[in-house]
Design a protein around this motif. Structure first.
Motif, PDB file in Angstrom:
ATOM      1  N   SER A   7      -4.845   1.548   2.749  1.00  0.00           N
ATOM      2  CA  SER A   7      -4.810   0.242   3.416  1.00  0.00           C
ATOM      3  C   SER A   7      -5.872  -0.678   2.834  1.00  0.00           C
ATOM      4  CB  SER A   7      -5.047   0.422   4.922  1.00  0.00           C
ATOM      5  OG  SER A   7      -5.094  -0.827   5.578  1.00  0.00           O
ATOM      6  N   SER A  39       0.838  -1.207   0.000  1.00  0.00           N
ATOM      7  CA  SER A  39       0.000   0.000   0.000  1.00  0.00           C
ATOM      8  C   SER A  39       0.872   1.256   0.000  1.00  0.00           C
ATOM      9  CB  SER A  39      -0.931  -0.001   1.219  1.00  0.00           C
ATOM     10  OG  SER A  39      -1.852  -1.066   1.115  1.00  0.00           O
ATOM     11  N   THR A  56      -4.552  -2.177   9.479  1.00  0.00           N
ATOM     12  CA  THR A  56      -3.117  -2.226   9.779  1.00  0.00           C
ATOM     13  C   THR A  56      -2.794  -1.274  10.943  1.00  0.00           C
ATOM     14  OG1 THR A  56      -2.652  -2.831   7.509  1.00  0.00           O
ATOM     15  CG2 THR A  56      -0.820  -1.905   8.770  1.00  0.00           C
ATOM     16  N   GLU A  58       8.590 -12.091  -0.844  1.00  0.00           N
ATOM     17  CA  GLU A  58       7.594 -12.604   0.112  1.00  0.00           C
ATOM     18  C   GLU A  58       7.012 -13.946  -0.293  1.00  0.00           C
ATOM     19  OE1 GLU A  58       3.905 -10.397   0.863  1.00  0.00           O
ATOM     20  OE2 GLU A  58       4.099  -9.494  -1.101  1.00  0.00           O
ATOM     21  N   SER A  85      -6.788  -3.641   3.999  1.00  0.00           N
ATOM     22  CA  SER A  85      -7.596  -4.194   5.087  1.00  0.00           C
ATOM     23  C   SER A  85      -8.292  -3.112   5.906  1.00  0.00           C
ATOM     24  CB  SER A  85      -6.702  -5.012   6.029  1.00  0.00           C
ATOM     25  OG  SER A  85      -5.730  -4.159   6.623  1.00  0.00           O
TER      26      SER A  85
HETATM   27  C1  F6R Z   1       2.511  -7.352   0.387  1.00  0.00           C
HETATM   28  C2  F6R Z   1       1.386  -7.021   1.263  1.00  0.00           C
HETATM   29  C3  F6R Z   1       1.630  -6.180   2.462  1.00  0.00           C
HETATM   30  C4  F6R Z   1       0.494  -5.204   2.711  1.00  0.00           C
HETATM   31  C5  F6R Z   1       0.707  -4.450   4.019  1.00  0.00           C
HETATM   32  C6  F6R Z   1      -0.349  -3.390   4.255  1.00  0.00           C
HETATM   33  O1  F6R Z   1       2.109  -8.121  -0.697  1.00  0.00           O
HETATM   34  O2  F6R Z   1       0.284  -7.438   1.015  1.00  0.00           O
HETATM   35  O3  F6R Z   1       2.857  -5.498   2.332  1.00  0.00           O
HETATM   36  O4  F6R Z   1       0.413  -4.318   1.621  1.00  0.00           O
HETATM   37  O5  F6R Z   1       0.716  -5.352   5.088  1.00  0.00           O
HETATM   38  O6  F6R Z   1      -1.611  -3.954   4.351  1.00  0.00           O
HETATM   39  P1  F6R Z   1      -2.917  -3.070   4.258  1.00  0.00           P
HETATM   40  O7  F6R Z   1      -2.975  -2.560   2.857  1.00  0.00           O
HETATM   41  O8  F6R Z   1      -4.040  -4.005   4.587  1.00  0.00           O
HETATM   42  O9  F6R Z   1      -2.775  -1.960   5.248  1.00  0.00           O
END
Ligand code: F6R
Length: 362
Positions: free
Chosen positions: A100, A56, A105, A241, A102
């Motif tokens: 984000s 993100s 985070t 990853e 989700s």
């Molecule tokens: C990498 C990945 C993570 C998320 C990070 C933020 O492929 O998925 O680096 O991008 O944990 O997550 P969100 O977007 O949910 O805040």
């Protein structure tokens, strides 16, 4: 459900034309070809502060390139875990954007609260609209790519970038940096992105062939300039990853300041270079690494393929496009590369070791 795909990640890569199309449709008016990004007066803003983690954060970096160059609006983008603890100097007349998937985070939420406490207006770009970050935001700009199951983010990333592009156009128009005709032209470019993403996904066969070779590497270097420097970080993040191969992404101009020391015959170097204003510079970086025995995978577009120095091990030719959307079009090749390398290595693509989909503790 996974349908005919082996993994959610593969399905989600293939979902991207649709995910971006739905997202773009929410931020443009297809009758007038104008942007429709509601809730913020971009004309009166002094700056934008984006806070995010991981992929993100990289979507935010791409947003910064586009918003600053199109709208002449200063954008800071920072890793949320750093931002929240360093006492940043904040001003109220700025927009904080939490990026984000989700919306949960922990670091992003804490950084976002920090901005709100400083009196900044807050906007959340999230997939989960019932999430904590969405609930706390003044404005919610959802992505509309559908739930993302694979731990490695793919379709959420391109949907986030799609929103960033819409914001860049809307802010440029609101701030008088482009006229109505240019806004319409750019909106039409954006509306054309899903078809070009689908074409880029069509490179999967060619990328699968490269993956077998990359899977043998111990280290992989990704290079690019401009928005492609951010995508170089994303390529490296995806590869490490899910395939557990050590990878580094660098702004290509940094090559001589250290990473060129890594270059040898055993280190594949992925160069992301569509035929844009940075192309000549990236092409000379390509010559520099080849002169040191580097095995280059050159990911470009038809014009770039015509102008590339000879000697790349492989040239991947993605569809040509306006620079506005090149980060969207170039995403699929790097995602597919990481995916197929992980498959060759027999890794658990959807559940990489040690990683969680939602990082709700810092
Ligand atoms: C990498 C990945 C993570 C998320 C990070 C933020 O492929 O998925 O680096 O991008 O944990 O997550 P969100 O977007 O949910 O805040």
């Amino acid at each position: 459900e996974k349908g005919n795909y082996r993994h959610f990640m593969e399905k989600e890569i293939h979902d991207q034309p649709e995910g971006c199309q739905h997202t773009i449709a929410a931020y443009v008016d297809t009758l007038t070809d104008r942007t429709r990004v509601e809730g913020i007066d971009f004309a009166g803003l002094e700056r934008i502060q984006i806070v995010a983690c991981g992929t993100s954060y990289i979507a935010g970096m791409i947003g910064r390139y586009l918003i600053e160059s199109l709208a002449d609006l200063p954008v800071d983008v920072e890793i949320a875990s750093e931002f929240r603890y360093r006492n940043p100097s904040l001003r109220a007349n700025a927009l904080a954007i939490a990026m984000s998937q989700s919306g949960e985070t922990a670091d992003t939420l804490a950084a976002f609260r920090h901005c709100a406490q400083a009196g900044m207006k807050t906007a959340a770009i999230v997939n989960a609209t019932e999430s904590t970050i969405a609930r706390e935001a003044d404005v919610v700009w959802p992505i509309h790519c559908g739930p993302e199951i694979g731990v490695a983010s793919t379709k959420a990333f391109t949907a986030q970038v799609s929103v960033m592009i819409a914001i860049a156009i809307a802010a440029a128009k609101a701030r008088g940096r482009i006229d109505g005709a240019e806004e319409q032209r750019l909106v039409r470019v954006l509306l054309g992105a899903p078809r070009l993403i689908a074409e880029a996904i069509g490179l999967e066969g060619a990328i699968k062939d490269i993956a077998a070779e990359i899977a043998k590497a111990r280290d992989v270097l990704y290079l690019g300039r401009g928005p492609m420097s951010a995508l170089a970080l994303e390529g490296a993040l995806k590869l490490k990853e899910i395939s557990y191969i050590h990878a580094e992404g660098y702004a290509a101009g940094e090559l001589k300041h250290g990473p060129i020391a890594l270059v040898d015959e055993a280190t594949p170097i992925i160069i992301l270079a569509p035929y844009d204003s940075w192309f000549e510079k990236s092409a000379s970086n390509m010559s520099e690494v080849m002169a040191r025995g580097g095995q280059v995978v050159f990911i470009t577009d038809p014009e770039g393929a015509r102008h590339a120095p000879a000697g790349a091990k492989v040239v991947v030719t993605a569809p040509g496009c306006d620079p506005l959307i090149s980060a969207l079009v170039m995403s699929a090749p790097i995602q597919l590369l990481a995916y197929h390398v992980a498959v060759v290595k027999g890794a658990d693509v959807d559940q990489p070791r040690n990683l969680a989909k939602s990082v709700t503790v810092e």
